[in-house]
Enzyme design. Structure first.
Site, PDB file in Angstrom:
ATOM      1  N   GLU A  56       0.907  -1.141  -0.032  1.00 29.62           N
ATOM      2  CA  GLU A  56       0.008  -0.024   0.165  1.00 29.62           C
ATOM      3  C   GLU A  56       0.892   1.330  -0.076  1.00 29.62           C
ATOM      4  OE1 GLU A  56      -2.861  -0.109   3.085  1.00 29.62           O
ATOM      5  OE2 GLU A  56      -3.923  -1.991   2.291  1.00 29.62           O
ATOM      6  N   ARG A  91      -0.084   8.963   1.782  1.00 24.92           N
ATOM      7  CA  ARG A  91      -1.854   9.205   1.463  1.00 24.92           C
ATOM      8  C   ARG A  91      -1.759  10.827   1.556  1.00 24.92           C
ATOM      9  NH1 ARG A  91      -4.915   5.131   5.377  1.00 24.92           N
ATOM     10  NH2 ARG A  91      -4.906   3.395   4.003  1.00 24.92           N
ATOM     11  N   ARG A  93      -0.462   9.197   9.007  1.00 28.25           N
ATOM     12  CA  ARG A  93      -0.293   7.616   9.198  1.00 28.25           C
ATOM     13  C   ARG A  93       0.024   6.848   8.123  1.00 28.25           C
ATOM     14  NH1 ARG A  93      -3.761   3.334   8.456  1.00 28.25           N
ATOM     15  NH2 ARG A  93      -5.700   4.726   8.006  1.00 28.25           N
ATOM     16  N   HIS A  98      -8.610  10.258   3.133  1.00 26.05           N
ATOM     17  CA  HIS A  98      -8.317   9.171   2.290  1.00 26.05           C
ATOM     18  C   HIS A  98      -8.175  10.053   0.836  1.00 26.05           C
ATOM     19  CE1 HIS A  98      -7.796   5.211   0.300  1.00 26.05           C
ATOM     20  NE2 HIS A  98      -7.477   4.934   1.521  1.00 26.05           N
TER      21      HIS A  98
END
Length: 566
Positions: free
Chosen positions: A130, A299, A395, A250
């Site tokens: 990811e 992200r 994060r 997100h």
């Protein structure tokens, strides 16, 4: 002699029933259930209270998976470096070290508890990548239903262990004794029989594991129960909250229209991990050149790139193109996402998926040390409601479930090592009643936050948001609402929103997922520090203490003297 500090409490009736325990765990996601299981296994009388069912909450919505150095050639050190890079200079290196070194063992214990992860033909755990990860280290289950499987396994383990649970219970206030130590919680239960109405759990240890606060924004990936209850409860109890300005949006959430509100379908980062491309309306890939990892950048980088492209082209969304996967891969690897898209009239097998950023995860929360202790003795926090220092300013993907596991185990070990003695006696003195806003104020809070404190922020937008939230707090044109779950949740959202805006306004730079369009540069000299927030009883706005830290140590609880107070 100064007057004793007063706690703020919600306006609720006196408890009509009581439960006694060694520890009460508030919340039933991966963090709460793990803490409860470990405490129960240590022989402690443990009670779980959760405001919905045991399997409701954010954990069951986790699609991507759980990150840990489990693969051949991967090491905790490599996982550590990826985490620190994503955290943009604000991670606590000791906390990150605990996460990555204890993480593989915690995942294996999760498997021993009954969790079934997807495996390769040789029987090894199947791993994927990811954003922000340089290695395949994401374990997943059911293709893209990891959270559902983890929740199933832990709930089943809780039932097997016979841990007492109280469902449909919203915690209203933290009880403390005359010395200021935790003495339990009061809660409102929407049930039948013994556990109905307002009751209390008396306990010398309280673990807050209530999840996130995504519902403070209009559009979020969080479920309806994610209303920041743990953070608000801790603030009213006098605990410190840190880094609340760092809300991760997100980058790839299914776009359902500019007016869409509430929980929105997430398009997991794992889709990009398997090779999906971000493109604009003309089909042009735009992440190349933005970051060495392109679509797999952290992200905040991807969310900013999408937002910039949207602004440049005057459009409301971008696209995620994974048509090259083919039907078989979509159906096997991402069945949940495929079904969600098709339910909204979009078929990822034959067309690009419209996506836009939406509120997803709070990197900040109730400030804790490496054992989950807060600044209120006997009060612990873990999972998304806590700020352990692991995430810093942003994060790393799939570190959240791992953080919940690792620090829940650490909390349980700490509580078990110091258990014993008589139950504390709650002390009612020093309480300050909090007026309840009407439930319809919830939508006003959400729209104010989306407009003024969303992906893009500025001094102007944040100042306007602060004014609107102050007006909602003052509520001069209304009477205090009747107490109920909706009004209590709205009060929590309003408090959390005010603190978030205050912190975002104070942090005069862009860092991680905090993006100030009026101050686009990162300023390490002035802002490699954390914002610590406490609630000043009686004040119209939160007291905001700015405390300097190093890049390698999250401030020890209670050990730093404020440099300035706003």
């Amino acid at each position: 002699m100064s007057a004793p500090r007063r706690r703020a409490v919600l306006k609720a009736p006196a408890p009509s029933w009581f439960i006694e325990a060694d520890v009460v765990v508030v919340g039933s996601g991966v963090a709460g259930l793990t803490a409860a299981l470990r405490c129960s296994a240590a022989g402690l009388r443990t009670v779980i209270v959760t405001k919905a069912r045991l399997d409701d909450g954010s954990t069951r919505w986790a699609q991507g998976g759980i990150a840990a150095a489990l693969g051949e050639g991967d090491t905790p050190g490599q996982h550590r470096e990826d985490t620190l890079v994503a955290g943009a200079g604000l991670c606590d290196e000791a906390a990150v070290g605990a996460l990555v070194t204890e993480g593989p063992g915690a995942v294996r214990r999760l498997i021993e508890a009954g969790a079934r992860f997807d495996t390769t033909e040789s029987g090894e755990i199947a791993l994927t990548r990811e954003g922000g990860h340089h290695r395949r280290r994401i374990a997943h289950a059911g293709g893209d239903a990891t959270g559902v499987e983890i929740s199933r396994a832990l709930v089943a383990a809780v039932h097997r262990a016979g841990v007492e649970t109280v469902e449909n219970a919203l915690v209203l206030d933290l009880l403390t004794d005359a010395a200021g130590r935790t003495a339990g919680v009061t809660l409102h239960v929407m049930g039948e029989g013994l556990h109905d109405g307002v009751g209390a759990v008396r306990s010398p240890a309280v673990v807050l594991a209530t999840g996130g606060m995504g519902q403070v924004f209009s559009a979020t990936t969080n479920p309806a129960v994610s209303t920041g209850d743990g953070v608000a409860l801790a603030l009213r109890a006098g605990a410190e909250v840190s880094d609340l300005e760092f809300v991760q949006f997100h980058p790839t959430v299914l776009f359902l229209g500019a007016d869409a509100e509430g929980q929105q379908p997430l398009i997991s980062e794992a889709v990009r991990g398997e090779g999906a491309h971000l493109v604009d309306a003309a089909g042009v890939r735009f992440m190349a050149g933005q970051h060495e990892l392109a679509e797999l950048a952290p992200r905040d980088v991807v969310a900013k790139a999408i937002t910039r492209r949207m602004h440049e082209q005057g459009v409301e969304h971008m696209y995620l193109d994974a048509r090259h996967f083919g039907a078989a891969m979509w159906e096997q690897r991402f069945p949940t996402i495929l079904a969600a898209c098709r339910a909204h009239g979009i078929d990822p097998v034959t067309e690009p998926v419209p996506v836009a950023p939406a509120a997803h995860y709070a990197s900040g929360g109730v400030r804790t040390d490496l054992h989950g202790r807060t600044t209120v003795p006997g009060l612990y926090a873990c999972g998304e409601t806590a700020c352990t220092g692991v995430h810093g300013a942003n994060r790393l993907a799939s570190n959240s479930l791992l953080e919940g596991l690792v620090f829940a185990e650490r909390i349980a070990a700490r509580i078990a090592a110091h258990a014993g003695g008589p139950l504390p006696v709650p002390e009612a003195a020093g309480a300050q009643v909090v007026a309840l806003p009407p439930p319809e104020a919830r939508q006003a809070v959400q729209r104010t936050m989306t407009r003024g404190a969303g992906v893009l922020r500025s001094a102007r937008s944040l100042t306007a948001a602060a004014g609107e939230l102050d007006a909602l707090t003052a509520g001069k044109d209304r009477k205090s609402a009747e107490p109920g779950t909706d009004t209590w949740e709205t009060a929590n959202l309003l408090l959390v929103a005010r603190v978030l805006v205050a912190a975002a306004l104070r942090r005069a730079e862009t860092r991680g997922c905090h993006w100030r369009e009026d101050l686009p540069a990162r300023d390490d000299d002035a802002w490699r520090r954390h914002l610590i927030v406490t609630l000043r009883p009686g004040a119209r706005s939160p007291a905001l203490d700015v405390r300097t830290t190093t890049t390698t140590a999250f401030p020890p609880v209670g050990a730093i003297v404020p440099e300035e107070t706003v």
